[in-house]
Design a protein around this motif. Structure first.
Motif, PDB file in Angstrom:
ATOM      1  N   THR A 109       0.842  -1.200   0.000  1.00 34.57           N
ATOM      2  CA  THR A 109       0.000   0.000   0.000  1.00 34.57           C
ATOM      3  C   THR A 109       0.877   1.251   0.000  1.00 34.57           C
ATOM      4  N   ALA A 110       1.888   1.260   0.867  1.00 32.83           N
ATOM      5  CA  ALA A 110       2.795   2.410   0.937  1.00 32.83           C
ATOM      6  C   ALA A 110       3.561   2.597  -0.366  1.00 32.83           C
ATOM      7  N   LEU A 111       4.003   1.488  -0.966  1.00 33.26           N
ATOM      8  CA  LEU A 111       4.749   1.577  -2.224  1.00 33.26           C
ATOM      9  C   LEU A 111       3.891   2.197  -3.325  1.00 33.26           C
ATOM     10  N   MET A 112       2.611   1.856  -3.335  1.00 32.92           N
ATOM     11  CA  MET A 112       1.698   2.430  -4.329  1.00 32.92           C
ATOM     12  C   MET A 112       1.561   3.936  -4.125  1.00 32.92           C
ATOM     13  N   ILE A 113       1.458   4.352  -2.865  1.00 33.81           N
ATOM     14  CA  ILE A 113       1.372   5.785  -2.556  1.00 33.81           C
ATOM     15  C   ILE A 113       2.659   6.500  -2.972  1.00 33.81           C
ATOM     16  N   VAL A 114       3.807   5.890  -2.678  1.00 32.97           N
ATOM     17  CA  VAL A 114       5.101   6.489  -3.050  1.00 32.97           C
ATOM     18  C   VAL A 114       5.196   6.640  -4.567  1.00 32.97           C
ATOM     19  N   LYS A 115       4.703   5.642  -5.292  1.00 34.13           N
ATOM     20  CA  LYS A 115       4.714   5.708  -6.764  1.00 34.13           C
ATOM     21  C   LYS A 115       3.830   6.855  -7.264  1.00 34.13           C
ATOM     22  N   LEU A 116       2.649   6.987  -6.694  1.00 34.66           N
ATOM     23  CA  LEU A 116       1.745   8.073  -7.087  1.00 34.66           C
ATOM     24  C   LEU A 116       2.342   9.438  -6.746  1.00 34.66           C
ATOM     25  N   ASN A 117       3.040   9.499  -5.623  1.00 38.38           N
ATOM     26  CA  ASN A 117       3.719  10.739  -5.230  1.00 38.38           C
ATOM     27  C   ASN A 117       4.818  11.084  -6.237  1.00 38.38           C
ATOM     28  N   GLU A 118       5.579  10.072  -6.646  1.00 37.12           N
ATOM     29  CA  GLU A 118       6.671  10.296  -7.592  1.00 37.12           C
ATOM     30  C   GLU A 118       6.144  10.707  -8.959  1.00 37.12           C
ATOM     31  N   GLU A 119       4.966  10.213  -9.314  1.00 41.56           N
ATOM     32  CA  GLU A 119       4.361  10.556 -10.601  1.00 41.56           C
ATOM     33  C   GLU A 119       3.626  11.895 -10.562  1.00 41.56           C
ATOM     34  N   GLY A 120       3.611  12.544  -9.378  1.00 41.33           N
ATOM     35  CA  GLY A 120       2.982  13.849  -9.240  1.00 41.33           C
ATOM     36  C   GLY A 120       1.469  13.806  -9.160  1.00 41.33           C
ATOM     37  N   LYS A 121       0.911  12.620  -8.889  1.00 41.21           N
ATOM     38  CA  LYS A 121      -0.551  12.486  -8.826  1.00 41.21           C
ATOM     39  C   LYS A 121      -1.100  12.802  -7.441  1.00 41.21           C
ATOM     40  N   LEU A 122      -0.229  12.847  -6.472  1.00 38.67           N
ATOM     41  CA  LEU A 122      -0.565  13.310  -5.128  1.00 38.67           C
ATOM     42  C   LEU A 122       0.738  13.694  -4.449  1.00 38.67           C
ATOM     43  N   SER A 123       0.624  14.286  -3.262  1.00 41.46           N
ATOM     44  CA  SER A 123       1.803  14.584  -2.448  1.00 41.46           C
ATOM     45  C   SER A 123       1.591  13.974  -1.071  1.00 41.46           C
ATOM     46  N   GLY A 173      12.482  -6.308  -7.036  1.00 40.50           N
ATOM     47  CA  GLY A 173      11.869  -5.089  -7.553  1.00 40.50           C
ATOM     48  C   GLY A 173      12.189  -3.869  -6.709  1.00 40.50           C
ATOM     49  N   LEU A 174      12.244  -4.056  -5.391  1.00 36.64           N
ATOM     50  CA  LEU A 174      12.600  -2.951  -4.496  1.00 36.64           C
ATOM     51  C   LEU A 174      14.091  -2.642  -4.587  1.00 36.64           C
ATOM     52  N   ARG A 175      14.891  -3.689  -4.528  1.00 38.54           N
ATOM     53  CA  ARG A 175      16.364  -3.517  -4.540  1.00 38.54           C
ATOM     54  C   ARG A 175      16.842  -2.844  -5.821  1.00 38.54           C
ATOM     55  N   ASP A 176      16.239  -3.228  -6.946  1.00 40.82           N
ATOM     56  CA  ASP A 176      16.687  -2.730  -8.246  1.00 40.82           C
ATOM     57  C   ASP A 176      15.858  -1.541  -8.744  1.00 40.82           C
ATOM     58  N   TYR A 177      15.000  -0.995  -7.867  1.00 47.80           N
ATOM     59  CA  TYR A 177      14.215   0.224  -8.148  1.00 47.80           C
ATOM     60  C   TYR A 177      13.354   0.074  -9.407  1.00 47.80           C
ATOM     61  N   LYS A 178      12.671  -1.074  -9.517  1.00 51.48           N
ATOM     62  CA  LYS A 178      11.825  -1.334 -10.684  1.00 51.48           C
ATOM     63  C   LYS A 178      10.467  -0.636 -10.594  1.00 51.48           C
ATOM     64  N   ILE A 179      10.045  -0.297  -9.382  1.00 53.61           N
ATOM     65  CA  ILE A 179       8.732   0.334  -9.205  1.00 53.61           C
ATOM     66  C   ILE A 179       8.874   1.825  -8.928  1.00 53.61           C
ATOM     67  N   VAL A 180       9.781   2.173  -8.025  1.00 57.95           N
ATOM     68  CA  VAL A 180      10.049   3.586  -7.733  1.00 57.95           C
ATOM     69  C   VAL A 180      11.553   3.813  -7.770  1.00 57.95           C
ATOM     70  N   SER A 181      11.944   5.065  -7.868  1.00 59.60           N
ATOM     71  CA  SER A 181      13.368   5.415  -8.002  1.00 59.60           C
ATOM     72  C   SER A 181      14.131   5.175  -6.700  1.00 59.60           C
ATOM     73  N   LYS A 182      15.442   5.234  -6.818  1.00 62.97           N
ATOM     74  CA  LYS A 182      16.319   5.075  -5.655  1.00 62.97           C
ATOM     75  C   LYS A 182      16.022   6.153  -4.620  1.00 62.97           C
ATOM     76  N   GLU A 183      15.820   7.378  -5.088  1.00 60.31           N
ATOM     77  CA  GLU A 183      15.555   8.490  -4.165  1.00 60.31           C
ATOM     78  C   GLU A 183      14.232   8.290  -3.435  1.00 60.31           C
ATOM     79  N   ALA A 184      13.203   7.829  -4.167  1.00 67.02           N
ATOM     80  CA  ALA A 184      11.890   7.603  -3.559  1.00 67.02           C
ATOM     81  C   ALA A 184      11.942   6.460  -2.550  1.00 67.02           C
ATOM     82  N   PHE A 185      12.672   5.407  -2.895  1.00 63.61           N
ATOM     83  CA  PHE A 185      12.796   4.261  -1.985  1.00 63.61           C
ATOM     84  C   PHE A 185      13.575   4.657  -0.729  1.00 63.61           C
ATOM     85  N   LYS A 186      14.589   5.473  -0.924  1.00 65.16           N
ATOM     86  CA  LYS A 186      15.380   5.938   0.226  1.00 65.16           C
ATOM     87  C   LYS A 186      14.511   6.739   1.194  1.00 65.16           C
ATOM     88  N   LYS A 187      13.650   7.609   0.651  1.00 63.17           N
ATOM     89  CA  LYS A 187      12.765   8.400   1.508  1.00 63.17           C
ATOM     90  C   LYS A 187      11.756   7.494   2.214  1.00 63.17           C
TER      91      LYS A 187
END
Length: 463
Positions: A102-116, A280-294
């Motif tokens: 659930t959190a990963l989906m939110i982080v992805k939407l945040n990275e895509e600028g669809k929410l903050s 997928g998490l380790r290799d940043y396949k869903i969200v970027s390294k910066e987003a995963f770090k945050k």
């Protein structure tokens, strides 16, 4: 000319010798790594068998260590009644590990600028009480102060049915309760916040929560044996949930209603699918390294966006577990060291994180101890008699503690009495059972008994 030939020949010989040494070194290192990995496999097996020996592990383990899955093995029963053993493809409910999806989906939407993550809840649910103060980030990090929905008796009762309810009805179980604290000031783990996150995901994507996770995470990562509604799942690999299981005793439990647990705990999976999740998490396949770090930066009480962040042996351990009636999961990773520990059980167990941490200690060559079966402590008759009496559990239920022939027994109303054995002066256990009984006697106050079994904890005062 002859001198040049000798020099050339010597150069060739030296080159061949260096090549031979390099090959020999590589072969030696590979041989050493193979031996080292075999030792680690044996050590991991020994650790898990120790926990299985005290009936605290019944499931499947997968361990990834530095570029290789070095361990994958199953223990115990997928279905004890039918004598079907757990296997590597067994499917388990992962409970609260769902929150990381659930959190990963939110982080992805945040990275895509669809929410903050700084957006208030009121932006998505206009009539949510306190919605102007509570942000998405508060929900992600369990710092919202929202009431825990599992404390609502009607909601908890629905978990043991197959009944579906509307999102508004689900929100009604907690949204009008007062906040426990000002958002952002404290940590309090709550499933309710992740139910709200699921509703926000649906509003932003225009998809159901399940379809959003399927499209954006499961399908890209080829998690083909992962899904959402365990109650209706038809698969020969589906595990039967048990509250307790041993060689002589098996206590089945009911599957929780996954349409209610939803974004907080409804996903089921396999160890192999969850390994794909790790990659997928380790290799940043869903969200970027910066987003995963945050997302894996600890906030209050060491919780990030859907992950607990711990410092273990001087290393950053990213982890989450899940525990519902009849299913327990644990997922831990050290991406920088390329280590991942995946443990799935079809029993209620509060020891799975301990199993994972012990395996990690073995991988990192740190000291650890193995669990031992509980042993009865010898207490005097005076101490045992002190606990005798009746304890009021509820209006309809009284716990009787009886002293007979130097032994203590516990009886709930008129149920058969069971012997309780002392582990230490104020703590007791039941043989071949996971019940833990403790007494608190303070001068000038009524004596209290606490009975813990699985996820249940009941407290009663002495009459």
């Amino acid at each position: 000319m002859q001198r040049q030939f000798h020099i050339l020949a010597l150069g060739c010989l030296f080159s061949l010798f260096c090549s031979f040494c390099s090959t020999l070194k590589a072969q030696t290192e590979n041989h050493f790594n193979t031996i080292n990995q075999e030792k680690k496999k044996e050590e991991i097996d020994r650790i898990i068998k120790a926990f299985a020996g005290i009936n605290k592990f019944n499931g499947t383990a997968l361990i990834h260590y530095q570029n290789k899955n070095i361990f994958e093995k199953s223990y115990g029963w997928q279905d004890a009644e039918k004598k079907i053993p757990n296997q590597d493809k067994s499917i388990y409910q992962i409970a609260s590990l769902t929150k990381s999806f659930t959190a990963l989906m939110i982080v992805k939407l945040n990275e895509e600028g669809k929410l903050s993550v700084k957006d208030p809840v009121s932006k998505f649910i206009s009539d949510y009480p306190g919605g102007n103060e509570i942000t998405i980030e508060h929900l992600l990090t369990h710092t919202s102060g929202i009431y825990e929905v599992l404390q609502n008796k009607e909601y908890f009762g629905l978990l043991h049915t197959g009944k579906s309810i509307s999102k508004d009805k689900e929100l009604s179980f907690f949204k009008n309760e007062p906040l426990a604290f000002q958002p952002g000031t404290q940590f309090s783990y709550t499933n309710s916040g992740y139910i709200v996150l699921g509703i926000i995901i649906e509003k932003i994507t225009g998809l159901s929560y399940e379809d959003a996770i399927q499209k954006n995470i499961l399908t890209p990562l080829k998690m083909t044996h992962t899904g959402f509604n365990y109650m209706v799942l038809k698969s020969p690999h589906k595990t039967v949930p048990y509250s307790y299981i041993s060689n002589t005793k098996q206590e089945k439990t009911e599957v929780w209603n996954s349409t209610l647990t939803g974004p907080a705990g409804q996903i089921y999976s396999t160890v192999e699918d969850l390994y794909n999740y790790y990659v997928g998490l380790r290799d940043y396949k869903i969200v970027s390294k910066e987003a995963f770090k945050k997302a894996t930066t600890p906030y209050l009480s060491g919780y990030g966006y859907g992950w607990f962040i711990d410092d273990l042996y001087g290393k950053k351990l990213i982890n989450h577990g899940g525990n519902i009636e009849g299913s327990t999961s644990y997922f831990a990773m050290l991406p920088e060291d390329d280590i991942c520990i995946i443990l799935l059980n079809n029993i209620t167990s509060k020891k799975l994180e301990k199993v994972g941490n012990t395996i990690l200690a073995a991988l990192l060559e740190q000291p650890y101890s193995l669990p031992q079966p509980k042993k009865e402590a010898v207490l005097s008759a005076d101490i045992l008699k002190k606990y005798m009496g009746d304890y009021q559990l509820s209006e309809e239920s009284i716990i009787h503690i009886l002293y007979e022939n130097g032994q203590l027994f516990m009886q709930n109303n008129k149920d058969p009495k069971v012997r309780i054995l002392a582990e230490k002066e104020d703590t007791f256990f039941v043989q071949d059972d996971d019940s833990e009984i403790s007494f608190i006697f303070k001068e000038g106050e009524k004596g209290v008994i606490t009975i813990k079994k699985g996820l249940s904890s009941k407290t009663a005062e002495k009459l």
